[in-house]
Design an enzyme around this catalytic site. Structure first.
Site, short mmCIF file in Angstrom:
data_model
loop_
_atom_site.label_atom_id
_atom_site.label_comp_id
_atom_site.label_asym_id
_atom_site.label_seq_id
_atom_site.Cartn_x
_atom_site.Cartn_y
_atom_site.Cartn_z
N ASP A 199 0.87 -1.17 0.00
CA ASP A 199 0.00 0.00 0.00
C ASP A 199 0.91 1.23 0.00
OD1 ASP A 199 -2.10 1.67 0.18
OD2 ASP A 199 -2.74 1.07 2.20
N ASP A 256 -2.92 2.23 -6.11
CA ASP A 256 -1.73 2.23 -5.24
C ASP A 256 -1.71 1.08 -4.24
OD1 ASP A 256 -3.89 3.24 -3.78
OD2 ASP A 256 -2.55 4.20 -2.37
N GLU A 257 -2.48 0.05 -4.52
CA GLU A 257 -2.64 -0.99 -3.52
C GLU A 257 -2.82 -2.32 -4.22
OE1 GLU A 257 -5.99 -0.01 -1.13
OE2 GLU A 257 -5.72 -1.71 0.19
#
Lengths: 460, 366
Positions: free
Chosen positions: A55, A150-151
């Site tokens: 993350d 983003d994860e």
């Protein structure tokens, strides 16, 4: 006597098993290459430490700060402006110290932190960075399940021989991300998805947390129940009224009691409280829908303007579909009035499409069924998606809803007649044109091409 | 009315007429069969407002003429299970009394004025045809008509007369069956009507003797057929039939003769692995043989080989096996002639004299 004979009995199998293990690992590596997720089956249900949750820390804000170093150390947020009813999309840790959170209306954020540096989001930039990060993941394992820009979850089982164990891979990924994007990621390593996600969250920012199987209880027990995925505000409240505030308290309840009170959700959260999470990392979760909606700075009543916006969204959605090799069949239009009353209208078309004009044709029809009034939000969504390579039964008479001036595709050309460049139905020709248009869009940006109906506005 | 007739003839007549009578209707009168006794015959009339049948029983003793309306379902069921040779029907008491030996039923009748007027067959402007020929044309085409909701006109069979030919055409938009036969009609006769598929079934029902000569007639609103003892009328579909002649390929680049029954069994064999929502088989032609392949994600793959007198470069084309089997079942000779041009253009099967079946292949976009 007994122990000696056991020793003899065991000696051979141990040597044999060792070789077998090497062979299995090699097979697994090869299998992994071609099959991905199946690999974990080989190792049974003992759930080794193979799942990573990566993350990025305050992703959008970090990207902005990276590109404008003078902002470093300042409370930075990315989001819409407060005078246009914007919300915060991401906040740097400096801003979070003031209580600024994502999804918070910007006006509130500015009240909490008067010195907040508010930046407009530039999603194309984030997408670019996201691609780099995902590429880094795929260097280490093919089993990557992106959750957002983003994860992502990663399953590194079977990759140990190539890249080391999950902890080593986690550290390598963090190092690569920092080196190649100058951004910081928090990583959790655990035997299950739930624990990995929890782990990445525990030491944020710049965290690297491993939860081993034998420390599950010590980690989970003191945590609040709402850390469990699936326990929202209302479930947490109901649990609280039973005196259950921590995961440890939840885990100590009888499973039957929890199931009785909370139904299937109860079984789920009780399992998670025990660290049991059967979900696998699935690299290609089939997408179910694509859509785009916008909240306007000021309510719009002008139907023509709204239609133009709608067309624009249809174009965006169709581009996204084509990029992913998908096409959809059901169109929904969502409209929110000034008084927050929200309505949706949907329709299933005769056949799948990923052409903006076709999507808009249906969306406009649906929009006509939206009663007049000023709208604060308008959006379009397409569902019933399928791969464009799905086989299609050809039609003898062309498609009834897309009349062609040319003879239908079904009509074979006369022998000896030269093949015309415009062979095919109108739809097929449009598809070919779109391929070229999409190439231009990818090279020069989405704004390089727009349907004629939208061009004037683009100028003005 | 009061009549005496043969039980078997009455049973047969009621069963044919009942085949069009709806069991439930918003217009309850048509749930009945209309019995009309004239000087020397009993006529049974039934309709669902789309199709109407008149069926005449000649061998009847009429004591009193008259008309009566009685529930078709009840009358049909009762008469079917009678065992004596003769039946009397008597409505002089007001109810319909059916008696056969010691068996007896007294059925409530309905006012016959509520029954719709059913036309009579007009011999002028009608054309003679062999019963067997007509029913063969129907069975050659009717399977290809559309069943799923969609274009209305495709839910019927186009029946047209042109150049002294009777032509029947049916299509569901993905396959097309066209059959031609000579028709004895004045030169220059041109007729055209679309008969609902559902309405055509009772036509073949009354064509019991294939050698009988029957007459067909085209009317603005209906298509009619007359046998010795029956008349049937079907209301037409008012719509535009697709321009089928444009999609019949003139001549394909690849031509091959295949053993029809062997092809059916190979198609069945291979298609067992395909799934219901992805019915597709690949026909791959190479010198002197045909390979049939089916694949289904999550199921597997099957291959079959058969001899084919194919000459030319290797080509392949994908079809829905059900469409092919539907047509091949109608093939009247041992070998079927098949031709096509490329994998995106329709394939054409010659299934018999004046009988063509065109199937659109399955293609993969992009």
């Amino acid at each position: 006597m007994a122990s000696r004979s056991l020793g003899v009995l065991w000696g051979f199998p141990i040597v044999f098993l060792f070789h077998l293990k090497v062979i299995i690992c090699l097979c697994a590596l090869w299998w992994k290459k071609c099959a991905g997720t199946r690999c974990r089956l080989l190792f049974g249900m003992d759930e080794p430490l193979t799942i990573l949750h990566v993350d990025m820390d305050a992703f959008y804000a970090s990207v902005e700060v990276r590109d404008a170093p003078e902002l470093a150390g300042l409370p930075v947020a990315v989001g819409g402006r407060s005078d246009s009813r914007g919300v915060i999309a991401a906040a740097s840790y400096e801003a979070r110290a003031f209580g600024v959170r994502s999804a918070m209306p910007t006006s509130i954020a500015e009240r909490l932190c008067p010195d907040l540096v508010l930046l407009a989001p530039s999603f194309e930039k984030y997408t670019r960075v996201s691609r780099t990060i995902m590429e880094i993941f795929r260097r280490y394992t093919p089993i990557v399940e992106p959750l957002s820009l983003d994860e992502a979850f990663l399953d590194v089982s079977g990759c140990e021989r190539l890249h080391g164990d999950a902890i080593e891979i986690g550290r390598a990924i963090r190092r690569d991300i920092l080196k190649e994007t100058s951004l910081i990621a928090s990583i959790g390593v655990a035997p299950t998805k739930f624990l990995a996600k929890l782990a990445s969250d525990l030491d944020k920012p710049d965290g690297f947390r491993v939860i081993q199987r034998d420390e599950i209880r010590t980690v989970l027990d003191p945590l609040a129940v709402d850390k469990i995925f699936g326990v929202g505000r209302s479930t947490a409240k109901r649990l609280g009224s039973l005196g259950v505030h921590t995961i440890g308290q939840l885990a100590s309840l009888e499973r039957e009691d929890v199931v009785e009170r909370f139904g299937s959700l109860g079984a789920w959260i009780h399992d998670l409280a025990h660290g049991i999470d059967p979900r696998r990392v699935t690299p290609r979760r089939p997408e179910k829908s694509h859509g785009m909606e916008r909240t306007y700075a000021e309510d719009i009543e002008d139907r023509e303007l709204l239609k133009r916006h709608l067309y624009e969204y249809c174009e965006e959605v169709s581009f996204a579909l084509r990029e992913r090799g998908l096409q959809g069949k059901t169109i929904s239009v969502k409209a929110r009035f000034s008084n927050f009353k929200t309505i949706t209208r949907s329709k299933t078309m005769d056949r799948h499409t990923n052409l903006g004009a076709r999507i808009y044709a249906t969306a406009r029809e649906l929009f006509e069924r939206v009663p007049p009034g000023a709208l604060r939000l308008l959006g379009v969504q397409i569902t019933t998606l399928e791969d464009v390579r799905t086989a299609h039964q050809g039609s003898l008479f062309g498609e009834p809803d897309l009349p062609t001036s040319e003879p239908s595709a079904a009509k074979p050309f006369e022998p000896g007649e030269p093949l015309r460049a415009s062979k095919g139905t109108k739809e097929q020709r449009l598809m070919r044109a779109m391929k070229g248009a999409d190439k231009l869009r990818k090279k020069y940006g989405k704004r390089i091409l727009a349907p004629g109906a939208l061009v004037d506005r683009e100028k003005g | 009315m009061k009549i005496l007739c043969n039980r078997e003839q009455l049973r047969e007549g009621l069963s044919i007429v009942s085949s069009v009578i709806p069991s439930k209707s918003t217009r309850p009168a048509i749930e009945n069969v209309c019995l009309v006794a004239t000087e020397n015959a009993l006529e049974l009339v039934g309709t669902d407002l789309e199709v109407a049948i008149r069926y005449r029983i000649d061998d009847v003793k009429v004591a009193e003429t008259g008309t009566l309306l009685v529930s078709a379902r009840v009358a049909n069921d009762f008469v079917r299970d009678l065992t004596e040779e003769t039946v009397t029907i008597d409505s002089t008491s007001g109810n319909c009394v059916i008696t056969s030996g010691g068996d007896h039923a007294e059925l409530v009748t309905v006012d016959s004025d509520e029954f719709p007027v059913v036309a009579r067959f007009q011999d002028e402007n009608s054309f003679p045809i062999l019963a067997g020929t007509f029913s063969k044309q129907v069975s050659r085409t009717v399977f290809a008509a559309a069943r799923e909701p969609g274009r209305y006109a495709m839910h019927g069979v186009l029946i047209e007369v042109e150049d002294s030919q009777l032509r029947l055409v049916a299509t569901d938009g993905r396959r097309l069956a066209v059959t031609n036969t000579l028709l004895d009609c004045p030169e220059g006769t041109s007729k055209r009507s679309i008969v609902p598929t559902k309405g055509l079934q009772p036509f073949t029902r009354i064509l019991t003797d294939p050698m009988a000569r029957v007459r067909i007639a085209f009317d603005e609103a209906q298509f009619a057929l007359k046998t010795d003892n029956a008349e049937i009328f079907a209301r037409l579909i008012d719509g535009e039939f697709p321009k089928y002649s444009q999609v019949v390929p003139p001549e394909g680049a690849c031509k091959v003769e295949l053993d029809a029954s062997l092809l059916i069994s190979k198609l069945r064999l291979v298609s067992t692995v395909t799934s219901a929502d992805a019915r597709a088989v690949r026909l791959a032609f190479a010198e002197d043989h045909l390979q049939i392949v089916a694949k289904a994600a999550g199921r597997g793959e099957a291959t079959a080989q058969m001899v084919a007198n194919y000459q030319g470069k290797d080509v392949d084309i994908v079809f829905n096996p059900d469409f092919l089997i539907d047509g091949l079942k109608q093939c009247e000779s041992d070998t079927v002639h098949f031709e096509f041009t490329d994998r995106t253009s329709p394939g054409k099967f010659q299934l018999g004299q004046g009988y063509i079946y065109v199937v659109m292949p399955i293609t993969i976009d992009a």
